[in-house]
Design an enzyme around this catalytic site. Structure first.
Site, PDB file in Angstrom:
ATOM      1  N   VAL A 114     -18.832   0.809  14.587  1.00 32.46           N
ATOM      2  CA  VAL A 114     -17.960   1.459  13.578  1.00 32.46           C
ATOM      3  C   VAL A 114     -18.604   2.479  12.758  1.00 32.46           C
ATOM      4  O   VAL A 114     -17.808   3.800  12.830  1.00 32.46           O
ATOM      5  CB  VAL A 114     -17.151   0.440  12.728  1.00 32.46           C
ATOM      6  CG1 VAL A 114     -16.202   1.318  11.938  1.00 32.46           C
ATOM      7  CG2 VAL A 114     -16.488  -0.618  13.634  1.00 32.46           C
ATOM      8  N   CYS A 115     -19.682   2.291  12.456  1.00 32.94           N
ATOM      9  CA  CYS A 115     -20.259   3.158  11.293  1.00 32.94           C
ATOM     10  C   CYS A 115     -20.552   4.643  12.095  1.00 32.94           C
ATOM     11  O   CYS A 115     -20.117   5.686  11.210  1.00 32.94           O
ATOM     12  CB  CYS A 115     -21.850   2.596  11.094  1.00 32.94           C
ATOM     13  SG  CYS A 115     -21.671   1.174  10.274  1.00 32.94           S
ATOM     14  N   PRO A 116     -20.987   4.983  13.203  1.00 35.57           N
ATOM     15  CA  PRO A 116     -20.949   6.415  13.538  1.00 35.57           C
ATOM     16  C   PRO A 116     -19.717   6.646  13.730  1.00 35.57           C
ATOM     17  O   PRO A 116     -19.460   8.113  13.513  1.00 35.57           O
ATOM     18  CB  PRO A 116     -21.672   6.146  14.964  1.00 35.57           C
ATOM     19  CG  PRO A 116     -21.433   4.834  15.474  1.00 35.57           C
ATOM     20  CD  PRO A 116     -21.459   3.842  14.227  1.00 35.57           C
TER      21      PRO A 116
END
Length: 188
Positions: free
Chosen positions: A47-49
């Site tokens: 999810v972070c990118p």
């Protein structure tokens, strides 16, 4: 979790990766401008990118309102560099990527998951006087929306500028604000 509204940043210094170089971020760098601390669980995750790319798409709008974004995880500045260079999504980020290896910032903002050595998804808006004026914290699986973050920073700036006015739900720059008072009671 303690209430963080109005909590003032304490002195800190931590490594970061920014504009193809290593550097340090310290408290004094934040004084006099708006800042967003954007905590995420970890580099090379899922999810972070998408979140870092979402902010990168409208980063120029944050710059226009004199607000710096600081993407923060417990990864090192070296890992940030490698992730920035290897991920097409993260490579779009032109804002600083802060290393919180000693967990100081994650603990200060109350987002550290100690048993995992990672931070929750926490977003903190800090005013030029180094006070937290807005924040939200998500569990790791819930991604955030950069446009909504921008709107919140704009609303915080509006309220700081016009202290007698408040921003209703969904307020956008140019929309009418509210002036609290006896005449407004029961009229909304």
């Amino acid at each position: 979790m303690e209430n963080l509204i109005g909590k003032k940043l304490e002195e800190f210094k931590t490594p970061m990766y920014h504009q193809n170089a290593f550097g340090e971020l310290e408290t004094e760098d934040l004084r006099g401008k708006w800042s967003v601390f954007f905590f995420y669980p970890g580099d090379f995750t899922f999810v972070c990118p998408t979140e870092l790319e979402d902010i990168a798409k409208i980063y120029d709008k944050f710059e226009e309102i004199d607000c710096e974004i600081y993407a923060v995880s417990t990864d090192s500045e070296f890992t940030h560099k490698e992730w920035h260079e290897s991920s097409e999504a993260v490579g779009k980020a032109k804002y600083p990527m802060v290393a919180d290896r000693n967990f100081y910032l994650s603990k200060f903002f109350g987002v550290l998951i100690e048993e995992e050595g990672q931070a929750l998804r926490g977003t903190f808006i800090v005013n030029p006087e180094l006070e937290i004026v807005a924040y939200e914290v998500h569990s790791p699986g819930i991604g955030r929306n950069a446009k909504e973050l921008l709107r919140k920073v704009q609303a915080a700036q509006f309220v700081a500028k016009f202290g007698d006015k408040v921003c209703p739900a969904g307020w956008e720059p140019g929309d009418e604000a509210l002036t609290p008072g006896i005449d407004l009671v029961g009229k909304i």
